[in-house]
Design an enzyme around this catalytic site. Structure first.
Site, PDB file in Angstrom:
ATOM      1  N   ASP A 346      41.861  42.712  37.764  1.00 19.88           N
ATOM      2  CA  ASP A 346      43.249  42.295  38.010  1.00 19.88           C
ATOM      3  C   ASP A 346      44.198  42.987  37.035  1.00 19.88           C
ATOM      4  O   ASP A 346      45.313  43.398  37.418  1.00 19.88           O
ATOM      5  CB  ASP A 346      43.371  40.779  37.860  1.00 19.88           C
ATOM      6  CG  ASP A 346      42.695  40.024  39.002  1.00 19.88           C
ATOM      7  OD1 ASP A 346      42.338  40.675  40.007  1.00 19.88           O
ATOM      8  OD2 ASP A 346      42.520  38.800  38.880  1.00 19.88           O
ATOM      9  N   GLU A 372      42.376  47.215  46.477  1.00 19.87           N
ATOM     10  CA  GLU A 372      42.807  48.253  45.544  1.00 19.87           C
ATOM     11  C   GLU A 372      43.590  49.344  46.278  1.00 19.87           C
ATOM     12  O   GLU A 372      43.614  50.488  45.852  1.00 19.87           O
ATOM     13  CB  GLU A 372      41.607  48.863  44.814  1.00 19.87           C
ATOM     14  CG  GLU A 372      40.624  49.610  45.687  1.00 19.87           C
ATOM     15  CD  GLU A 372      39.502  48.736  46.252  1.00 19.87           C
ATOM     16  OE1 GLU A 372      38.480  49.308  46.635  1.00 19.87           O
ATOM     17  OE2 GLU A 372      39.650  47.497  46.296  1.00 19.87           O
TER      18      GLU A 372
END
Length: 461
Positions: A346, A372
């Protein structure tokens, strides 16, 4: 406008008289003869307003008020106390218990109906905000209620400064809020009026007989003061105009000769209601923002990005301009989560979002559309312009390592698929989804070709 009104009076004749009056005004009257029935019907019928007598056979009207305000199911229903007696003690007790208005039964029908319309409009506006915020609260986005409220700002607007000074002297012992004395010109000035007052207390006869009402209309028309509460102060009861003030949007109308304690209670009630609506409005606004924002990175999400890309494509078509779409994917990002944990992943995604945002232009679209994966749209951009931007984005990920708490700095790269839409080529037949798909296909080629590179798809075949 909704119009279900609960009439609570122990005298049958009074109930019938007001049932006829309100029915003639196209409201839907509900009748109750005592406090217990009132409380039960308020929960069961959810009326839009309650017309409450103070003298009831089973409990005082003030006790009914306290119970209504203490019950979350009925706390927001506006209550007009309608009493045969208008002594100061009764008025103060009713307002302190939570009444929105206190009227005597000798009140003329025009004023009564204007006040009911006024309160029903406010109630409906609050109900709309609450319904808009309900899905947000259900998702857990609403903030907890604050236990402490900062003092509000109350602006006193009069023709003569000495009048405002007298009002402030009388009101200061009644309330802890900040009171400022301003002129009509300052009230309408966007630069001089900072912060914007929560409540405007305006003299009815402001320079001329209708000056206060005109100022109120001006304030209601301006974005910065539109949601402020407004209390109109009349000099006496004999000049009329109270019903007109309510119909034009005043939140309350008081007389300068009234007990300052009552005026203070009324203004405090306006301030409380203003805070409630401000919080509801902020909750709806924040909920709308959360609906289009990725909570981790603060970027737009896929749903918003696709709709915005459709607008960019439509504008490009009309202007015969090129635009570019990029799909950016971090290389071997799964290894970050597997080796360092999801909190480290994260942190990396948040930093990547920051770097991407820092390397595109103001007005370009940046969104996180997958784990992502990021989408970038560049309006009014051809290949000669988009290529260097894509290369710069690649370098921004590769050239600086990522700090992962508890671990050594981490190096990452990104692959980018770039799709260009040139003017006059396949506009009519290529939807936005197809443009994104071309960028995705170019991304796959970049991945299979060794990663950390940009692959270009100019146009659909």
């Amino acid at each position: 406008m909704s119009g279900k009104i609960l009439i609570v009076d122990d005298v049958a004749t009074n109930r019938i008289v007001y049932k006829v009056k309100l029915g003639a005004a196209c409201y839907a009257p509900i009748l109750a003869a005592d406090g217990k029935t009132c409380l039960a019907l308020a929960r069961q019928e959810k009326p839009d307003l309650i017309l409450l007598d103070l003298v009831l056979p089973d409990m005082p009207g003030t006790e009914v008020l306290r119970r209504l305000r203490a019950d979350p199911a009925t706390a927001s229903i506006p209550v007009v106390v309608f009493s045969a007696e208008g002594d100061a003690a009764s008025r103060l007790a009713a307002l302190a218990a939570g009444a929105d208005e206190f009227l005597t039964k000798s009140c003329d029908d025009q004023t009564l109906l204007a006040r009911l319309r006024n309160l029903l409009r406010e109630h409906e506006a609050i109900a709309e905000l609450e319904s808009g915020g309900a899905p947000i609260r259900a998702l857990g986005f609403a903030e907890p209620v604050s236990g402490f409220e900062m003092p509000g700002t109350i602006a006193l607007v009069t023709h003569r400064p000495e009048t405002a000074l007298r009002w402030r002297r009388d009101l200061e012992p009644q309330m802890p809020d900040k009171m400022i004395l301003i002129s009509r010109e300052v009230a309408l000035s966007e630069t001089a009026l900072s912060p914007v007052p929560d409540v405007f207390v305006i003299e009815y006869d402001l320079a001329d007989p209708l000056g206060g009402l005109r100022l109120m209309s001006e304030l209601r028309s301006r974005s910065q003061t539109r949601h402020a509460a407004i209390c109109i102060v009349k000099q006496n009861d004999g000049s009329g105009g109270k019903a007109l003030a309510f119909d034009l949007g005043a939140n309350d109308v008081v007389y300068a000769t009234e007990d300052p304690r009552e005026i203070g209670l009324r203004i405090s009630r306006l301030l409380q209601r203003k805070r409630t609506t401000d919080k509801l409005r902020a909750s709806v606004r924040d909920g709308l923002r959360l609906a289009v924002i990725d909570p981790l990175t603060g970027l737009f999400n896929r749903r918003y990005a696709v709709s915005q890309l459709a607008d960019i494509a439509a504008q490009a078509k009309d202007a015969r301009q090129a635009f570019a779409v990029m799909v950016v994917d971090l290389d071997r990002f799964k290894e970050v989560n597997d080796h360092f944990g999801h909190s480290a992943g994260d942190a990396v995604l948040t930093e990547v979002a920051r770097r991407l945002a820092a390397n595109i232009r103001h007005g370009d679209l940046l969104a996180r559309i997958g784990g992502e994966e990021f989408l970038i749209a560049l309006p009014n951009t051809n290949l000669a312009m988009a290529g260097p931007i894509a290369q710069r984005l690649c370098r921004s990920v590769q050239e600086e390592v990522f700090a992962v708490p508890g671990f050594a700095p981490l190096g990452l790269t990104a692959s980018i698929g770039l799709a260009i839409c040139d003017p006059g080529v396949s506009w009519a037949n290529e939807p936005v989804a197809a443009v994104i798909d071309r960028a995705d296909q170019a991304l796959l080629i970049a991945k299979s070709g060794g990663r950390n590179q940009v692959t270009i798809s100019k146009n659909a075949a």
